[in-house]
Write an enzyme that holds these catalytic residues in place. Structure first.
Site, PDB file in Angstrom:
ATOM      1  N   SER A 164       0.795  -1.242   0.000  1.00  0.00           N
ATOM      2  CA  SER A 164       0.000   0.000   0.000  1.00  0.00           C
ATOM      3  C   SER A 164       0.816   1.276   0.000  1.00  0.00           C
ATOM      4  O   SER A 164       0.255   2.352  -0.227  1.00  0.00           O
ATOM      5  CB  SER A 164      -0.911   0.032   1.225  1.00  0.00           C
ATOM      6  OG  SER A 164      -2.090  -0.650   0.959  1.00  0.00           O
ATOM      7  N   LYS A 176       0.421   3.285  -2.940  1.00  0.00           N
ATOM      8  CA  LYS A 176      -0.805   4.073  -3.154  1.00  0.00           C
ATOM      9  C   LYS A 176      -0.519   5.570  -3.090  1.00  0.00           C
ATOM     10  O   LYS A 176      -1.085   6.354  -3.851  1.00  0.00           O
ATOM     11  CB  LYS A 176      -1.850   3.732  -2.086  1.00  0.00           C
ATOM     12  CG  LYS A 176      -2.411   2.315  -2.163  1.00  0.00           C
ATOM     13  CD  LYS A 176      -3.304   2.051  -0.957  1.00  0.00           C
ATOM     14  CE  LYS A 176      -3.895   0.656  -0.970  1.00  0.00           C
ATOM     15  NZ  LYS A 176      -4.625   0.356   0.275  1.00  0.00           N
ATOM     16  N   TYR A 211      -2.955  -3.521 -10.650  1.00  0.00           N
ATOM     17  CA  TYR A 211      -2.828  -2.889  -9.322  1.00  0.00           C
ATOM     18  C   TYR A 211      -2.043  -3.801  -8.374  1.00  0.00           C
ATOM     19  O   TYR A 211      -1.168  -3.351  -7.623  1.00  0.00           O
ATOM     20  CB  TYR A 211      -4.228  -2.574  -8.771  1.00  0.00           C
ATOM     21  CG  TYR A 211      -4.262  -2.372  -7.277  1.00  0.00           C
ATOM     22  CD1 TYR A 211      -3.831  -1.183  -6.696  1.00  0.00           C
ATOM     23  CD2 TYR A 211      -4.714  -3.389  -6.426  1.00  0.00           C
ATOM     24  CE1 TYR A 211      -3.847  -1.016  -5.319  1.00  0.00           C
ATOM     25  CE2 TYR A 211      -4.731  -3.227  -5.057  1.00  0.00           C
ATOM     26  CZ  TYR A 211      -4.292  -2.038  -4.506  1.00  0.00           C
ATOM     27  OH  TYR A 211      -4.296  -1.884  -3.145  1.00  0.00           O
ATOM     28  N   TYR A 240      -4.209   3.727   7.539  1.00  0.00           N
ATOM     29  CA  TYR A 240      -5.435   2.925   7.635  1.00  0.00           C
ATOM     30  C   TYR A 240      -6.405   3.572   8.605  1.00  0.00           C
ATOM     31  O   TYR A 240      -6.500   4.797   8.656  1.00  0.00           O
ATOM     32  CB  TYR A 240      -5.100   1.487   8.049  1.00  0.00           C
ATOM     33  CG  TYR A 240      -4.134   0.812   7.111  1.00  0.00           C
ATOM     34  CD1 TYR A 240      -4.446   0.646   5.771  1.00  0.00           C
ATOM     35  CD2 TYR A 240      -2.919   0.347   7.548  1.00  0.00           C
ATOM     36  CE1 TYR A 240      -3.567   0.015   4.901  1.00  0.00           C
ATOM     37  CE2 TYR A 240      -2.028  -0.285   6.690  1.00  0.00           C
ATOM     38  CZ  TYR A 240      -2.358  -0.445   5.369  1.00  0.00           C
ATOM     39  OH  TYR A 240      -1.490  -1.044   4.509  1.00  0.00           O
ATOM     40  N   VAL A 254       1.026  -3.625   3.911  1.00  0.00           N
ATOM     41  CA  VAL A 254       0.941  -4.910   4.618  1.00  0.00           C
ATOM     42  C   VAL A 254       2.184  -5.780   4.415  1.00  0.00           C
ATOM     43  O   VAL A 254       2.319  -6.817   5.048  1.00  0.00           O
ATOM     44  CB  VAL A 254      -0.335  -5.713   4.238  1.00  0.00           C
ATOM     45  CG1 VAL A 254      -1.584  -5.022   4.730  1.00  0.00           C
ATOM     46  CG2 VAL A 254      -0.393  -5.982   2.743  1.00  0.00           C
TER      47      VAL A 254
END
Ligand code: GLU
Length: 420
Positions: A64, A67, A191, A243, A261
Site C-alpha cells: 500500500s 498508493k 494494481y 489505515y 501490509v
C-alpha cells in the site's frame, strides 16, 4: 568524528526489537512466508545522506505504500480537480479493504484505501494506456523515486491474484458506478503488480526524502513531483495514510506517512527527512508494530512532530548600522535566517515603527538563507513604500536570495558591495 546518528538509530532499533506482538499478513498467502523478525530502519536527509540499520537492505513488497506515490502521479498527470472528481480526500475510518463508496457520488473516500487506490491506479499512464502500460508508468515513477531499477516479486503478485476476491469486488463496484471504465480483472491484476514491486527500507527512505525535498530526488536531482503536488499528497498521507488508525498516528507521531501490509512504513517530514521502517509483524489495523514504535520514538526524541515547530527567530532584523555621515549616510538593515511570513512581518513592523531617518537605505541579505513566496512579496512591497517615502533603497545580496528584485514600480533594485 563519527556521526552519532547511526548509533542513535541502532539504539532505537534495539529497544524496539524486543517487541514481538503482531503477525505478518496472511490474506496474501505468500506474505505469510516471510521471516517475521526481520527489522530495518533507514533515514534519508533532503540532501541525500542515508543512514540505516538492521535489515534495511532486505527487499520486500511495497504494497500500500505505492498508493501514496500513485496518487501523486495521478495528480501530476491529471491535476488535482480531475482526480478529486473521482476520489475524495476524506479520512474514512474504515479498514483499508472496506467495500464502501460515498453514497451520493460513488467516489472512494480517499486514495489510501483500496477503493481509492484502485481508482487512481486506473487513472494514470495516459487516456489510452493498457493495463500493462499503466503498470509501466507506475514502475517508472517508483524507480525515479528510489533512484534505482526496482524488480517485481512475481510470487507475491500471483499469490495476491489467487486471493483477490475483495479487491475484485471493490473494482466491480467501482465499475458499476463508472468510476473505473476498464475490465475490473485487468485493473486489479495491474494494481496487484504495482503492490508487488520490491523495495528496501533504504529505497523507501529515499522515496520519502523525495517528498520531504518538495519532489526532487535528493541523490539524482530529478524533479519527480511539483511542490504543490507534494504538499497535497503529504496532506492526504497525514490524514488518511495509516489505515483506520490515522487519528492516533497524527497525535502520537505527527509525520505524514503510509504503511503497507508487506511490513513497511514511510514517513516524510517536509524540508527535513524521509524515514522508513521494515518489520513484517502487523497490528490489527495492518500497520507494522515495530515500525509504529520506531516512528513514535523518533518523533518524540528528535522533535519530529509536524506541530512541534521552532519559534521563528525573534530578531530577523539582526542589526542596523549607519555607514558614512551627512547626506551620504546609509542606514543598513541586516536581515538573517529563513524568512517566511512571520519573519517578513517582523521586518515590516520594524520599518513601520522605527523608520530610518537617513535618505539612503540598504537591506543586507548576507545572513538570509531563503526568502521566497509571500516573504519576498512583502519585503519588496516594504521597499516600494520606503521609496514612496523618499528613500533611495539598495540591496546587499551577494548570494542572490532576492533575484530580479523589482518592487513593482518599474525600477529594479541596485546592489551595494558586501563590504559596505
Ligand atoms: N496489495 C494489497 C491489497 O490491495 C495492499 C494492501 C496494503 O498494503 O494495505 O490488498
Amino acid at each position: 568524528m563519527d556521526s552519532p546518528v547511526p548509533d542513535y538509530l541502532t539504539e532505537v532499533a534495539q529497544a524496539c526489537s524486543a517487541t514481538r506482538t503482531g503477525e505478518p499478513a496472511t490474506y496474501i498467502p505468500e506474505l505469510a512466508t516471510v521471516d517475521p523478525d526481520l527489522f530495518g530502519v533507514a533515514m534519508a536527509t533532503v540532501d541525500g545522506t542515508l543512514y540505516s540499520v538492521g535489515d534495511a537492505r532486505r527487499e520486500f513488497t511495497i504494497q500500500s505504500i505505492s498508493k501514496a506515490f500513485v496518487y501523486g502521479l495521478a495528480v501530476r498527470e491529471l491535476g488535482h480537480e480531475a482526480v478529486l472528481a473521482k476520489v475524495d480526500v476524506e479520512p474514512s475510518g474504515d479498514p483499508f479493504d472496506e467495500l464502501s463508496l460515498e453514497p451520493t457520488t460513488g467516489r472512494p473516500r480517499n486514495p489510501m484505501i483500496n477503493a481509492g487506490a484502485i481508482t487512481t491506479h486506473a487513472l494514470v499512464g495516459g487516456p489510452d494506456a493498457s493495463p500493462m502500460g499503466r503498470f509501466e508508468a507506475i514502475h517508472g515513477l517508483l524507480c525515479d523515486l528510489a533512484g534505482r531499477e526496482l524488480a517485481v516479486d512475481d510470487d507475491v503478485w500471483r499469490s495476491e491474484m489467487d486471493t483477490a476476491h475483495r479487491n475484485l469486488a471493490i473494482a466491480h463496484l467501482l465499475r458499476s458506478h463508472d468510476i473505473i471504465t476498464d475490465s475490473p480483472e485487468d485493473v486489479v491484476s495491474a494494481y496487484a503488480r504495482q503492490c508487488s514491486v520490491l523495495v528496501t527500507a533504504e529505497d523507501l527512505a529515499m522515496m520519502a526524502a523525495t517528498l520531504a525535498n518538495a519532489g526532487v530526488q535528493p541523490v539524482t536531482g530529478k524533479r519527480v513531483f511539483g511542490g504543490g503536488q507534494v504538499r497535497h499528497l503529504l496532506s492526504v498521507m497525514l490524514t488518511c495514510g495509516m489505515y483506520d488508525s490515522a487519528g492516533d498516528w497524527v497525535s502520537s507521531v505527527g509525520i505524514p506517512a503510509k504503511s503497507g501490509v508487506g511490513g513497511g512504513i514511510i514517513g516524510a517530514l517536509p524540508g527535513q527527512v524521509g524515514i522508513a521502517t521494515f518489520s513484517p509483524r502487523l497490528d490489527a489495523h495492518g500497520n507494522s508494530v515495530r515500525g509504529v514504535e520506531v516512528f513514535e520514538r523518533l518523533s518524540r526524541d528528535m522533535g519530529l512532530h509536524l506541530m512541534e515547530v521552532a519559534p521563528p527567530a525573534r530578531s530577523v532584523v539582526h542589526a542596523t548600522r549607519v555607514v558614512g555621515s551627512g547626506e551620504d549616510a546609509v542606514r543598513v538593515f541586516e536581515l538573517s535566517g529563513t524568512i517566511g511570513f512571520t519573519g517578513a512581518e517582523r521586518v515590516l513592523r520594524r520599518l513601520a515603527e522605527d523608520p530610518p531617518a537617513e535618505r539612503l537605505v540598504a537591506v543586507d541579505l548576507g545572513g538570509v538563507h531563503s526568502l521566497e513566496g509571500p516573504a519576498r512579496v512583502m519585503l519588496l512591497e516594504a521597499i516600494r513604500r520606503l521609496r514612496l517615502d523618499g528613500h533611495e533603497v539598495y540591496l546587499i545580496d551577494t548570494e542572490g536570495v532576492l533575484p530580479d528584485a523589482d518592487p513593482g514600480d518599474g525600477r529594479l533594485l541596485e546592489q551595494l558591495p558586501a563590504e559596505l
